[in-house]
Design an enzyme around this catalytic site. Structure first.
Site, mmCIF file in Angstrom:
data_model
loop_
_atom_site.group_PDB
_atom_site.id
_atom_site.type_symbol
_atom_site.label_atom_id
_atom_site.label_comp_id
_atom_site.label_asym_id
_atom_site.label_seq_id
_atom_site.Cartn_x
_atom_site.Cartn_y
_atom_site.Cartn_z
ATOM 1 N N CYS A 39 0.784 -1.238 0.000
ATOM 2 C CA CYS A 39 0.000 0.000 0.000
ATOM 3 C C CYS A 39 0.818 1.291 0.000
ATOM 4 O O CYS A 39 0.508 2.196 -0.784
ATOM 5 C CB CYS A 39 -1.021 0.025 1.131
ATOM 6 S SG CYS A 39 -0.917 -1.289 2.320
ATOM 7 N N ARG A 42 6.742 -11.427 5.134
ATOM 8 C CA ARG A 42 6.292 -11.240 6.504
ATOM 9 C C ARG A 42 6.907 -12.325 7.370
ATOM 10 O O ARG A 42 6.966 -13.484 6.959
ATOM 11 C CB ARG A 42 4.758 -11.341 6.579
ATOM 12 C CG ARG A 42 4.072 -10.267 5.751
ATOM 13 C CD ARG A 42 2.570 -10.384 5.790
ATOM 14 N NE ARG A 42 1.990 -9.403 4.870
ATOM 15 C CZ ARG A 42 0.697 -9.324 4.588
ATOM 16 N NH1 ARG A 42 -0.161 -10.149 5.173
ATOM 17 N NH2 ARG A 42 0.247 -8.424 3.740
ATOM 18 N N GLN A 97 1.008 -10.952 -3.734
ATOM 19 C CA GLN A 97 -0.419 -10.665 -3.690
ATOM 20 C C GLN A 97 -0.889 -10.116 -5.026
ATOM 21 O O GLN A 97 -0.171 -9.362 -5.669
ATOM 22 C CB GLN A 97 -0.701 -9.593 -2.621
ATOM 23 C CG GLN A 97 -0.369 -10.016 -1.212
ATOM 24 C CD GLN A 97 -0.616 -8.884 -0.240
ATOM 25 O OE1 GLN A 97 -0.043 -7.810 -0.385
ATOM 26 N NE2 GLN A 97 -1.470 -9.118 0.746
ATOM 27 N N ASP A 129 -2.632 -7.602 -5.646
ATOM 28 C CA ASP A 129 -3.034 -6.496 -4.793
ATOM 29 C C ASP A 129 -3.542 -5.329 -5.633
ATOM 30 O O ASP A 129 -3.069 -5.116 -6.740
ATOM 31 C CB ASP A 129 -1.785 -6.040 -4.021
ATOM 32 C CG ASP A 129 -2.130 -5.365 -2.722
ATOM 33 O OD1 ASP A 129 -3.321 -5.294 -2.388
ATOM 34 O OD2 ASP A 129 -1.201 -4.903 -2.038
ATOM 35 N N HIS A 153 -5.224 -1.120 -5.037
ATOM 36 C CA HIS A 153 -5.757 -0.075 -4.182
ATOM 37 C C HIS A 153 -6.596 0.856 -5.034
ATOM 38 O O HIS A 153 -6.159 1.296 -6.088
ATOM 39 C CB HIS A 153 -4.620 0.671 -3.485
ATOM 40 C CG HIS A 153 -3.893 -0.202 -2.518
ATOM 41 N ND1 HIS A 153 -2.813 -0.959 -2.891
ATOM 42 C CD2 HIS A 153 -4.139 -0.497 -1.219
ATOM 43 C CE1 HIS A 153 -2.405 -1.657 -1.853
ATOM 44 N NE2 HIS A 153 -3.187 -1.414 -0.821
ATOM 45 N N LYS A 173 -14.346 -4.756 6.417
ATOM 46 C CA LYS A 173 -13.940 -5.524 5.236
ATOM 47 C C LYS A 173 -14.932 -6.620 4.913
ATOM 48 O O LYS A 173 -15.752 -7.005 5.746
ATOM 49 C CB LYS A 173 -12.554 -6.147 5.467
ATOM 50 C CG LYS A 173 -12.512 -7.119 6.637
ATOM 51 C CD LYS A 173 -11.141 -7.761 6.768
ATOM 52 C CE LYS A 173 -11.109 -8.763 7.917
ATOM 53 N NZ LYS A 173 -9.878 -9.526 8.008
ATOM 54 N N HIS A 194 -8.567 -1.371 -0.221
ATOM 55 C CA HIS A 194 -7.508 -2.335 -0.497
ATOM 56 C C HIS A 194 -8.186 -3.643 -0.835
ATOM 57 O O HIS A 194 -9.103 -4.045 -0.139
ATOM 58 C CB HIS A 194 -6.649 -2.492 0.776
ATOM 59 C CG HIS A 194 -5.726 -3.661 0.751
ATOM 60 N ND1 HIS A 194 -4.375 -3.532 0.753
ATOM 61 C CD2 HIS A 194 -5.980 -4.981 0.722
ATOM 62 C CE1 HIS A 194 -3.822 -4.736 0.728
ATOM 63 N NE2 HIS A 194 -4.777 -5.636 0.714
#
Length: 597
Positions: A294, A323, A341, A343, A345, A426, A472
RNA sequence: GCCGACGUAGCUCAAUCGGCAGAGCAACCGCCUUGUAAGUGGUAGGUUACGGGUUCGAUUCCCGUCGUCGGCUCCA
């Protein structure tokens, strides 16, 4: 898989049966350690039951056999289950040498919690159940007599550790898992399902099909994608990226590391530090490997002044993040330390928010369906009771937007009260695989935290700065995990369009190699992934190997085919389609690829 | 991280009580030239995860480390 106790299940005969089986098991264990075994709780769970004990020594697999035998004896004794209600004081006396039970009684007495630790609503009734020599603090219900448990439909499965009350600061107990059914046939079927799940295990198939490996020399939780696995991933990503571009997303790319300053601003160093890889010192500056994408997407957004006319902006990236996950939680591809990911945004104006949620949800289902998933469960996670950022109005608007979108989608959803992230509500989507297991991959999240911290804004119609909403979302979640789910869903037999090798050409004798190569070239020109098995093996062996590699089409080629310019087609289902012209076979493959079947 | 089990050839697994580390498959070299799920002979392959200890001698017993597995906890 997490167990969800539904009210329905707790009212079924099977529930009573398993609950009773757990008492019988507890009696057998008590007898094994007279005066030393401390009992705790033993509820029914999906497909079985468990009981947690505090014992003087670790249990072995041999102990399980012994306990199981003793259970059958107790069952044959056909002892009645007798319920009795009693006062807290009497119960304490009865369980004077059972500290865990005393704690439970305390809880009941003060109306704090039931045996599962859930808050009680009604005034507590303390009851005990006695069967044979065993008496347990228990709410019930049970079967009437131990003889109602079928001794041939019962099996103890394994022993493992479990914290008392699920709290890692409390003592580690020994948990025995067992399963119980009405009939031996149902037990058989259940054990078969376990076997089937083992056969589908992506770690096993990943090795057998040479898709990926995780090498301790590289590091735990770090995945090596072998050529075949990498090709499947490439095909999945390629499909998804095209779909993203066709659905209003822009692709971006960002570095794997960034300055500490960035992670301070984002709040990761405050909230997320123990999950991050340690910093690296360079030029008097600390750099961190990214645990999320992000901040980078935000920096791209912030690289210029944004007008309300530009919104919504949708940045998508196949972003690799790292991570630190505790060693004990790593699991094949499902839980790793480095993953990519899918991913994105989305930055939008408040008025655009409902439509954006709709679009994301619709797009998400479209993508998941394309990969062959048809059953979904949605969860709407709301504001946590403690610790959260953002205005109440923001939370309300965002949560309502998510809920309204779920309603419009027609998806069944459950409320996950207080299950949202600290930075926003979410929607989580779980997908059911071919044998009914659920996996969480997709997540759609609001983020009030970073929008504020990075001072995101755009210029509205009135020429004033306004903060955009930031969504996200990850659809497949991570390529690693989704690939693992795909392997288990298809048991390695991916749809034709994703199969690394779609066709194996099988010349019967060496003299047919040349023809097989010629056909293979023709297929390659048609965009089909084909290998030729030119080993000096018998045809049967070549078929067997192709079959075990789950290759969709096997083309057997001998004298007849070479003369006719044909191929004899065998499917991985075992079906023999007979001989057909090469052109016809190409059309057949193309059709399967196009329909993504 | 916690509890327990495990770690032997590329893979799957043996090795009695502490006494020369083995098989099948795969690989490699041959022979066979094959019609819908394993043809056949041979060759090679090992610091028994790593480090230490006990012992005349350790794959085997003990300690530590790393990793894997079953769970728990965690999973923004």
């Amino acid at each position: 898989m997490p167990i969800r106790k539904t009210e329905k299940y707790s009212e079924t005969p099977l529930y009573r049966l398993r609950h009773s089986a757990s008492h019988v098991m507890a009696q057998a264990v008590m007898e094994m350690f007279p005066g030393q075994a401390k009992i705790t709780i033993g509820p029914p769970i999906e497909d079985g039951f468990y009981y947690d004990f505090d014992l003087p020594r670790p249990l072995t697999p041999e102990d399980l056999g012994q306990i199981e035998s003793r259970m059958r004896e107790i069952i044959r004794g056909d002892h009645p289950f007798v319920r009795r209600e009693l006062s807290a004081a009497e119960a304490k006396q009865l369980f004077a040498d059972q500290p865990y039970k005393l704690e439970l009684i305390e809880g009941l007495e003060h109306g704090a919690a039931d045996e599962d630790g859930n808050p009680l609503t009604a005034p507590p009734v303390i009851s005990i159940y006695t069967s044979d020599t065993f008496t347990d603090l228990c709410r019930g219900p049970h079967v009437q007599r131990t003889g109602q448990i079928n001794p041939d439909a019962l099996k103890l499965l394994n022993v493992s550790g479990a914290y008392w009350r699920g709290d890692e600061k409390r003592p580690m107990l020994q948990r025995i898992y067992g399963t119980a059914w009405d009939s031996a046939k149902e037990l058989e079927e259940y054990l078969w399902r376990l076997e089937e799940a083992k056969k589908r295990d992506h770690r096993k198939l990943g090795k057998e099909l040479d898709l990926f490996s995780i090498n301790p020399e590289v590091g735990p939780g770090l995945v090596l994608w072998h050529p075949k696995g990498a090709l499947v991933r490439y095909l999945m990503e390629d499909f998804c990226k095209r779909e993203h571009l066709a659905n209003g997303y822009e692709l971006v790319d960002s570095p794997h590391v960034g300055r500490g300053h960035l992670w301070e601003t984002s709040g990761h160093l405050d909230f997320y530090r123990e999950s991050m890889y340690a910093g690296m010192e360079m030029d008097n500056e600390t750099y961190y490997v990214k645990p999320m994408n992000c901040p980078f997407h935000i920096m791209i957004y912030n690289s210029g002044l944004r007008s309300y006319r530009e919104l919504p902006i949708r940045y998508a990236e196949w972003g690799s993040v790292y991570r630190y996950e505790k060693p004990g939680v790593l699991h094949g591809l499902m839980r790793v330390r480095g993953f990519t990911q899918d991913d994105a945004h989305i930055f939008c104006r408040p008025d655009q928010m409902p439509e954006e949620i709709d679009r994301v949800l619709k797009f998400c289902l479209h993508i998941l369906r394309a990969f062959g998933f048809t059953q979904f469960h949605a969860y709407l996670a709301t504001r946590p009771k403690e610790k959260s950022v953002g205005e109440a109005a923001q939370w309300e608007a965002a949560t309502e937007a998510l809920r309204a979108s779920l309603e419009r989608s027609g998806l069944e959803y459950a409320l996950d009260e207080g299950g949202g992230a600290f930075y926003g509500p979410k929607i989580d989507l779980k997908i059911a695989d071919a044998i009914g297991r659920e996996w969480q991959c997709s997540t759609i999240q609001f983020d009030f935290n970073e929008a504020a911290r990075f001072n995101l804004h755009y210029i509205n119609e009135a020429g004033q700065e306004e903060q955009p909403y930031m969504i996200h979302r990850a659809l497949l979640g991570s390529m690693e995990r989704f690939f693992g789910v795909m392997i288990e869903h298809y048991a390695g037999a991916f749809p034709v369009w994703l199969m690394p090798v779609q066709v194996m050409a099988i010349p019967i004798a060496d003299r047919h190699n040349e023809y097989a190569q010629k056909v293979a070239d023709q297929l390659r020109r048609a965009g089909i992934r084909v290998n030729v098995d030119v080993r000096t093996e018998r045809m049967n062996a070549k078929i067997r190997d192709a079959q075990m590699q789950k290759i969709p089409y096997m083309l057997v080629m001998g004298d007849k085919e070479a003369v006719a310019g044909a191929v004899a087609v065998r499917l991985r289902s075992g079906e023999d389609k007979g001989a057909m012209p090469v052109e016809q076979f190409i059309a057949m493959v193309n059709k399967a690829v196009d329909s993504r079947e």
